[in-house]
Write an enzyme that holds these catalytic residues in place. Structure first.
Site, short mmCIF file in Angstrom:
data_model
loop_
_atom_site.label_atom_id
_atom_site.label_comp_id
_atom_site.label_asym_id
_atom_site.label_seq_id
_atom_site.Cartn_x
_atom_site.Cartn_y
_atom_site.Cartn_z
N GLY A 1 0.51 5.58 1.35
CA GLY A 1 -0.25 6.56 2.11
C GLY A 1 0.49 7.88 2.16
O GLY A 1 1.48 8.08 1.45
N GLY A 2 0.02 8.78 3.03
CA GLY A 2 0.64 10.08 3.18
C GLY A 2 2.06 9.98 3.68
O GLY A 2 2.87 10.88 3.47
N PHE A 3 2.40 8.91 4.34
CA PHE A 3 3.74 8.71 4.88
C PHE A 3 4.68 8.15 3.82
O PHE A 3 5.86 8.41 3.83
CB PHE A 3 3.66 7.76 6.08
CG PHE A 3 4.92 7.70 6.89
CD1 PHE A 3 5.22 8.71 7.78
CD2 PHE A 3 5.78 6.63 6.78
CE1 PHE A 3 6.38 8.65 8.54
CE2 PHE A 3 6.93 6.56 7.54
CZ PHE A 3 7.23 7.58 8.42
N GLY A 4 4.17 7.37 2.92
CA GLY A 4 4.99 6.73 1.90
C GLY A 4 4.49 5.33 1.63
O GLY A 4 3.32 5.04 1.83
N LYS A 5 5.37 4.44 1.17
CA LYS A 5 4.98 3.07 0.85
C LYS A 5 4.93 2.22 2.11
O LYS A 5 5.65 2.47 3.08
CB LYS A 5 5.97 2.45 -0.13
CG LYS A 5 5.91 3.05 -1.52
CD LYS A 5 6.86 2.33 -2.46
CE LYS A 5 6.76 2.87 -3.87
NZ LYS A 5 7.66 2.15 -4.78
N VAL A 6 4.08 1.19 2.06
CA VAL A 6 3.97 0.21 3.14
C VAL A 6 4.33 -1.15 2.57
O VAL A 6 3.79 -1.56 1.54
CB VAL A 6 2.55 0.18 3.74
CG1 VAL A 6 2.46 -0.85 4.86
CG2 VAL A 6 2.13 1.56 4.24
N GLY B 1 0.81 -1.20 0.00
CA GLY B 1 0.00 0.00 0.00
C GLY B 1 0.85 1.25 0.00
O GLY B 1 2.07 1.20 0.10
N ASP C 1 -8.06 10.68 10.79
CA ASP C 1 -7.95 10.21 9.41
C ASP C 1 -8.45 8.77 9.28
O ASP C 1 -7.80 7.93 8.66
CB ASP C 1 -6.51 10.34 8.91
CG ASP C 1 -6.41 10.32 7.39
OD1 ASP C 1 -7.43 10.59 6.72
OD2 ASP C 1 -5.32 10.04 6.88
N LYS D 1 6.26 0.78 7.33
CA LYS D 1 5.98 2.06 6.69
C LYS D 1 7.29 2.78 6.45
O LYS D 1 7.99 3.12 7.37
CB LYS D 1 5.08 2.91 7.59
CG LYS D 1 3.68 2.37 7.73
CD LYS D 1 2.86 3.20 8.67
CE LYS D 1 2.65 4.59 8.14
NZ LYS D 1 1.75 5.39 8.98
#
Length: 180
Positions: free
Chosen positions: A34-39, A32, A116, A56
Site C-alpha cells: 500500500g501507500g505505507f509499504g509492504k504488509v 499486500g 481512503d 505494516k
C-alpha cells in the site's frame, strides 16, 4: 516525537520480535502493498497475548505524520469492523504497525473520516468478516454534529473518493459512504 511515543509506550513492540514474526521480512510472508509499504503476516506476542497479525512496514510514500496519525486513530477507536492496533515499532528508520482488525453518530469520541476506503483497505478475518484498515490519510472532526465538515487537501485513491471532496477539498461524514 519522544513525548508522543511516551504516551503509547504500552503499545511498543521490539523490532527483533517483528523481524522474527515475519521471518526477517521474507517476501513469502508479504500479503499486500500500500501507500505505507509492504504488509506481512506473522504470529506475534504483544500486550494482549499472542496472535496472527498484519505487520505494516514503511517502505516508501507515507511518512512520520501518517504513521503517528494511524497510531493515534487506531488507539482511540474500537469497533468490530475496524482493524485494531496491537502495537507498533519505531526504532531507527523502522516504522512498523502491528494490526489485528466508523461512523457512529451517537459516539462521544471525535468523528473519523477514513478518506481512503477502497478494496485494498478492507481486510478479512478468519470468519470472512470485513475489517477497515489503513488510517494514514484519515481526518478527525467534531463528534455528534450532524452537518460538520472538514476542509483539507484531497487525498486518497482516485475513483474511490467523493467527487465533492475532490472538487472542493471539503469532507463530510458522507464522504466515506460514497466510496462504498
Amino acid at each position: 516525537m519522544d513525548a508522543f511515543l511516551q504516551q503509547f509506550q504500552h503499545l511498543q513492540i521490539q523490532l527483533e520480535d517483528i523481524t522474527s514474526a515475519t521471518d526477517n521480512f521474507n517476501d513469502d510472508n508479504c500479503i499486500g502493498r500500500g501507500g505505507f509499504g509492504k504488509v506481512y503476516k506473522g504470529e506475534l506476542s504483544h500486550s494482549k497475548g499472542r496472535s496472527m497479525v498484519a505487520i505494516k512496514d514503511r517502505g516508501h510514500g507515507q511518512g512520520i505524520p501518517e504513521f503517528l496519525k494511524e497510531i493515534t486513530s487506531l488507539s482511540h477507536y474500537s469497533h468490530e469492523n475496524l482493524i485494531s492496533l496491537l502495537g507498533f515499532c519505531y526504532q531507527g528508520d523502522k516504522m512498523i504497525l502491528g494490526l489485528r482488525y466508523l461512523h457512529d453518530p451517537r459516539g462521544t469520541h471525535q468523528r473519523l473520516i477514513h478518506c481512503d476506503v477502497e478494496n485494498a483497505n478492507i481486510l478479512l478475518d478468519d470468519n470472512w468478516n470485513g475489517k477497515v484498515s489503513d488510517f494514514g490519510l484519515s481526518k478527525m472532526g467534531p463528534a455528534n454534529e450532524e452537518q460538520s465538515v472538514i476542509i483539507t487537501f484531497a487525498a486518497g485513491t482516485p475513483g474511490y473518493y467523493d467527487p465533492q471532496y475532490a472538487m472542493t477539498n471539503t469532507l463530510a461524514k458522507e464522504s466515506d459512504q460514497w466510496s462504498y
